[in-house]
Design an enzyme around this catalytic site. Structure first.
Site, PDB file in Angstrom:
ATOM      1  N   LYS A  22      30.153  43.405  34.567  1.00 55.52           N
ATOM      2  CA  LYS A  22      31.648  43.336  34.192  1.00 55.52           C
ATOM      3  C   LYS A  22      32.256  41.935  34.198  1.00 55.52           C
ATOM      4  CE  LYS A  22      35.085  44.407  37.562  1.00 55.52           C
ATOM      5  NZ  LYS A  22      36.419  43.768  37.365  1.00 55.52           N
ATOM      6  N   ASN A  23      32.154  41.320  35.306  1.00 55.35           N
ATOM      7  CA  ASN A  23      33.020  40.080  35.190  1.00 55.35           C
ATOM      8  C   ASN A  23      32.407  38.944  34.482  1.00 55.35           C
ATOM      9  OD1 ASN A  23      34.841  41.307  37.033  1.00 55.35           O
ATOM     10  ND2 ASN A  23      34.083  40.407  38.996  1.00 55.35           N
ATOM     11  N   ARG A  93      43.108  42.932  34.776  1.00 54.12           N
ATOM     12  CA  ARG A  93      43.209  41.519  35.476  1.00 54.12           C
ATOM     13  C   ARG A  93      42.792  40.572  34.353  1.00 54.12           C
ATOM     14  NH1 ARG A  93      46.454  40.203  38.638  1.00 54.12           N
ATOM     15  NH2 ARG A  93      46.503  37.988  39.178  1.00 54.12           N
ATOM     16  N   CYS A 117      43.475  45.412  39.254  1.00 52.88           N
ATOM     17  CA  CYS A 117      43.514  45.797  40.952  1.00 52.88           C
ATOM     18  C   CYS A 117      44.453  44.845  41.689  1.00 52.88           C
ATOM     19  CB  CYS A 117      41.787  45.726  41.536  1.00 52.88           C
ATOM     20  SG  CYS A 117      40.945  47.197  40.787  1.00 52.88           S
ATOM     21  N   ARG A 122      47.518  37.831  43.927  1.00 50.45           N
ATOM     22  CA  ARG A 122      46.494  37.068  43.074  1.00 50.45           C
ATOM     23  C   ARG A 122      47.250  36.226  42.187  1.00 50.45           C
ATOM     24  NH1 ARG A 122      42.350  41.720  40.986  1.00 50.45           N
ATOM     25  NH2 ARG A 122      40.853  39.924  40.825  1.00 50.45           N
ATOM     26  N   PRO A 123      47.756  35.013  42.675  1.00 50.32           N
ATOM     27  CA  PRO A 123      48.362  34.152  41.925  1.00 50.32           C
ATOM     28  C   PRO A 123      47.549  33.374  40.492  1.00 50.32           C
ATOM     29  CG  PRO A 123      47.885  33.142  43.976  1.00 50.32           C
ATOM     30  CD  PRO A 123      47.297  34.375  43.945  1.00 50.32           C
ATOM     31  N   ILE A 124      47.920  32.826  39.790  1.00 48.52           N
ATOM     32  CA  ILE A 124      47.426  31.980  38.547  1.00 48.52           C
ATOM     33  C   ILE A 124      47.697  30.611  38.629  1.00 48.52           C
ATOM     34  CG2 ILE A 124      46.648  34.183  37.461  1.00 48.52           C
ATOM     35  CD1 ILE A 124      48.855  33.326  35.376  1.00 48.52           C
ATOM     36  N   ASP A 125      48.267  30.270  39.742  1.00 48.43           N
ATOM     37  CA  ASP A 125      48.753  28.803  39.774  1.00 48.43           C
ATOM     38  C   ASP A 125      47.735  27.879  39.193  1.00 48.43           C
ATOM     39  OD1 ASP A 125      48.137  29.820  42.348  1.00 48.43           O
ATOM     40  OD2 ASP A 125      48.223  27.571  42.729  1.00 48.43           O
ATOM     41  N   GLN A 126      46.436  28.167  39.546  1.00 52.60           N
ATOM     42  CA  GLN A 126      45.338  26.982  39.345  1.00 52.60           C
ATOM     43  C   GLN A 126      44.900  27.215  37.960  1.00 52.60           C
ATOM     44  OE1 GLN A 126      44.338  24.654  41.827  1.00 52.60           O
ATOM     45  NE2 GLN A 126      46.205  25.676  42.575  1.00 52.60           N
ATOM     46  N   ASP A 307      33.599  41.099  46.807  1.00 55.30           N
ATOM     47  CA  ASP A 307      33.501  42.295  46.039  1.00 55.30           C
ATOM     48  C   ASP A 307      32.457  43.324  46.693  1.00 55.30           C
ATOM     49  OD1 ASP A 307      35.505  41.330  44.313  1.00 55.30           O
ATOM     50  OD2 ASP A 307      34.066  40.826  42.679  1.00 55.30           O
ATOM     51  N   ARG A 400      36.941  51.736  36.087  1.00 50.99           N
ATOM     52  CA  ARG A 400      37.003  50.441  35.448  1.00 50.99           C
ATOM     53  C   ARG A 400      35.736  49.675  35.308  1.00 50.99           C
ATOM     54  NH1 ARG A 400      42.580  47.961  38.097  1.00 50.99           N
ATOM     55  NH2 ARG A 400      44.031  49.005  36.659  1.00 50.99           N
TER      56      ARG A 400
HETATM   57  N1  EPU Z   1      43.812  31.792  43.616  1.00 53.14           N
HETATM   58  C1  EPU Z   1      44.930  30.993  43.859  1.00 53.14           C
HETATM   59  N2  EPU Z   1      45.308  30.450  42.652  1.00 53.14           N
HETATM   60  C2  EPU Z   1      44.850  30.735  41.303  1.00 53.14           C
HETATM   61  C3  EPU Z   1      43.795  31.528  41.561  1.00 53.14           C
HETATM   62  C4  EPU Z   1      43.193  32.017  42.505  1.00 53.14           C
HETATM   63  O1  EPU Z   1      45.542  30.670  44.850  1.00 53.14           O
HETATM   64  O2  EPU Z   1      45.156  30.382  40.569  1.00 53.14           O
HETATM   65  C5  EPU Z   1      43.333  32.238  45.137  1.00 53.14           C
HETATM   66  C6  EPU Z   1      43.149  33.712  45.006  1.00 53.14           C
HETATM   67  O3  EPU Z   1      44.515  34.275  45.717  1.00 53.14           O
HETATM   68  C7  EPU Z   1      41.901  34.068  45.953  1.00 53.14           C
HETATM   69  C8  EPU Z   1      41.109  32.977  45.719  1.00 53.14           C
HETATM   70  O4  EPU Z   1      41.963  31.947  45.022  1.00 53.14           O
HETATM   71  O5  EPU Z   1      42.393  34.009  47.409  1.00 53.14           O
HETATM   72  C9  EPU Z   1      39.841  33.172  44.800  1.00 53.14           C
HETATM   73  O6  EPU Z   1      40.512  34.067  43.547  1.00 53.14           O
HETATM   74  P1  EPU Z   1      39.607  33.981  42.067  1.00 53.14           P
HETATM   75  O7  EPU Z   1      40.570  33.314  41.186  1.00 53.14           O
HETATM   76  O8  EPU Z   1      38.295  33.304  42.146  1.00 53.14           O
HETATM   77  O9  EPU Z   1      39.725  35.530  41.824  1.00 53.14           O
HETATM   78  P2  EPU Z   1      39.808  35.981  40.297  1.00 53.14           P
HETATM   79  O10 EPU Z   1      39.171  35.362  39.172  1.00 53.14           O
HETATM   80  O11 EPU Z   1      41.134  36.660  40.057  1.00 53.14           O
HETATM   81  C10 EPU Z   1      37.338  37.225  40.178  1.00 53.14           C
HETATM   82  C11 EPU Z   1      36.939  38.514  39.917  1.00 53.14           C
HETATM   83  C12 EPU Z   1      37.122  39.501  41.282  1.00 53.14           C
HETATM   84  C13 EPU Z   1      36.686  38.685  42.637  1.00 53.14           C
HETATM   85  C14 EPU Z   1      37.084  37.317  42.583  1.00 53.14           C
HETATM   86  C15 EPU Z   1      36.374  36.440  43.705  1.00 53.14           C
HETATM   87  C16 EPU Z   1      37.017  38.628  37.530  1.00 53.14           C
HETATM   88  C17 EPU Z   1      37.699  39.298  36.426  1.00 53.14           C
HETATM   89  N3  EPU Z   1      37.509  38.932  38.903  1.00 53.14           N
HETATM   90  O12 EPU Z   1      38.887  37.364  40.505  1.00 53.14           O
HETATM   91  O13 EPU Z   1      36.488  40.816  41.008  1.00 53.14           O
HETATM   92  O14 EPU Z   1      37.102  39.346  43.488  1.00 53.14           O
HETATM   93  O15 EPU Z   1      36.808  36.704  41.523  1.00 53.14           O
HETATM   94  O16 EPU Z   1      35.097  36.517  43.726  1.00 53.14           O
HETATM   95  O17 EPU Z   1      36.034  38.125  37.650  1.00 53.14           O
HETATM   96  C18 EPU Z   1      36.075  42.732  41.053  1.00 53.14           C
HETATM   97  O18 EPU Z   1      35.098  43.064  40.360  1.00 53.14           O
HETATM   98  O19 EPU Z   1      36.476  44.155  41.684  1.00 53.14           O
HETATM   99  C19 EPU Z   1      37.057  41.719  41.480  1.00 53.14           C
HETATM  100  C20 EPU Z   1      38.210  42.081  41.908  1.00 53.14           C
END
Ligand code: EPU
Length: 421
Positions: A22-23, A93, A117, A122-126, A307, A400
């Site tokens: 999926k991811n 997401r 979810c 789940r911030p996107i600041d990075q 996960d 999903r």
């Molecule tokens: N974070 C920040 N700022 C950002 C981005 C992330 O502070 O800009 C923090 C998050 O709050 C978290 C950590 O960094 O504490 C890691 O977050 P990450 O960005 O790696 O997560 P994501 O990309 O939103 C993906 C997977 C998730 C999985 C996480 C961690 C996808 C679409 N989603 O999410 O998958 O839990 O990585 O491995 O790839 C799932 O499949 O059920 C799922 C939630």
């Protein structure tokens, strides 16, 4: 709302084939926006997140044909808009990947903030930090991100992530692919789907090195051309079946996997008494007798995946002794399912980032509700183990990310009925 009705107590036996990841799929499909030409993509899972992403791409002007049920030909050559339909963007997401892809292709993007979810903040600041470092002017409103070139234009840059983020790593790789110059991402995520995305883009003519390490380098190229690519198998779907067999007892061949991706999960299940026999692209899982307690801390890859937190929590709930499960990626992830498991008889005490789980001999059936994808998968496993019937509500979350879950589980001997209420 549809629900699953599960009659627990059956051992799982037989063979299950794992679908495409999926991811990886939700990153690779929008990455096709960068490509002028036809991308033939194999091993695309038929799950609702993928269907939504394809819908968004089709709305933007992409042509999509099915060569086989899991093989698509995706042609984004004639995409004409950098503003995807917000109604669909908000349903998932990974729609945030449209920001990086559209910025690279059109030098601008107007994308609604994503949904999906919500088990934690789940911030996107990075992601935003990355786009800004590449020279984008970022205008964030309450529900939109608007990107356009800043005064110095868009170009490669060095970006050091403050947290290891899968999403930010993927988004910056996509954004940088077609920009002039070299981009370096430090403290990058190393998950298998990052490597898969880079391999896909390189197959189409990109120049990316270091994916899978904590430093990824992207050398901008002028254009990407079409090609053929197969998405990797889903590590978490495979891990979910391994945890299910561990919990119910049984003997199952889990095929179409990459064994290396599974080690972080099987090593912990092995500590609990589960046996594994590895083949080139399969693993046999054998579970007999009561599971033993263990200690797990989730970490970014190659650590134990967040996960898989909820699925191993179910195993711990019926293991002999007291287990400790610490979440280090999303602190609030326990809340989505631990109270549901408690209603089935699990004994879980949450103390800060750690769940202390006193194993019970068994769980009992109950009506429970999925609050997110992986929490929902855990409740299915709990239902397979429990005495009596379990009803899992809100299964749209589960669908999903798990292709044909009911069919695959029932083929192994589970008793799950999907009812439209
Ligand atoms: N974070 C920040 N700022 C950002 C981005 C992330 O502070 O800009 C923090 C998050 O709050 C978290 C950590 O960094 O504490 C890691 O977050 P990450 O960005 O790696 O997560 P994501 O990309 O939103 C993906 C997977 C998730 C999985 C996480 C961690 C996808 C679409 N989603 O999410 O998958 O839990 O990585 O491995 O790839 C799932 O499949 O059920 C799922 C939630």
């Amino acid at each position: 709302m549809a629900r699953y009705v599960i009659t627990g107590g059956n051992r799982l036996e037989g063979t299950v084939t794992i679908s495409g990841a999926k991811n990886a799929a939700v990153a690779i499909l929008p990455a096709a926006i960068l490509v002028k030409g036809k991308c033939r993509v194999e091993n695309v899972p038929d799950i609702s997140d993928v269907r939504i992403m394809l819908r968004i791409l089709a709305d933007l002007g992409a042509k999509i044909e099915y060569e086989a049920p899991s093989t698509i030909i995706l042609d984004c050559t004639d995409i004409h808009s950098s503003c995807p339909n917000p109604e669909y963007v908000r349903k998932m997401r990974a729609s945030y990947y449209l920001m990086g892809a559209l910025l690279s292709r059109f030098h601008e993007a107007h994308v609604a903030l994503p949904g999906g979810c919500n088990f934690a903040a789940r911030p996107i600041d990075q992601h935003i930090k990355g786009f800004a470092a590449l020279g984008a002017d970022v205008d964030e409103t309450e529900d939109y991100v608007n990107l356009k070139p800043g005064p110095k234009g868009l170009q490669g840059a060095k970006i050091s992530l403050d947290v290891v983020s899968v999403g930010a790593t993927v988004n910056i790789i996509m954004a940088a692919c077609l920009l002039p110059g070299k981009t370096v991402i430090e403290n990058a995520a190393k998950e298998p789907h990052i490597v898969d995305l880079a391999n896909f883009l390189n197959t189409m003519g990109a120049h990316i090195s270091g994916a899978g390490t904590d430093t990824v380098k992207i050398y901008g190229v002028e254009e990407l051309k079409g090609g053929s690519y197969a998405i990797i198998p889903d590590q978490i779907e495979a891990g979910t079946y391994l945890a299910a067999v561990a919990a119910t007892g049984g003997n199952v061949l889990v095929q179409n996997i990459i064994p290396k991706h599974m080690e972080c999960i099987t090593s912990k299940l092995q500590e609990m008494g589960v046996q594994f026999i590895y083949y080139d692209d399969a693993v046999r899982v054998i579970s007999d007798g009561r599971l033993q307690h263990t200690t797990v801390k989730t970490r970014p890859y190659p650590g134990f995946p967040t996960d898989m937190q909820s699925q191993i929590c179910v195993c711990m709930s019926i293991a002999e002794g007291i287990s400790r499960l610490t979440e280090s990626v999303y602190e609030t992830r326990f809340f989505g399912y631990c109270t549901e498991l408690a209603s089935m008889g699990a004994d879980i005490l949450i103390s800060g980032k750690t769940a202390i789980i006193s194993g019970r001999e068994n769980l009992s059936g109950a009506v429970v509700r999925a609050h997110d994808l992986r929490a929902g998968a855990a409740l299915v496993i709990a239902g397979l183990v429990a005495q009596g019937a379990t009803e899992v509500e809100n299964i749209n979350f589960i669908e999903r990310g798990y292709e044909r879950l009911v069919e695959k589980m029932n083929a192994l001997g589970a008793d799950i009925k999907r009812l439209e209420k």
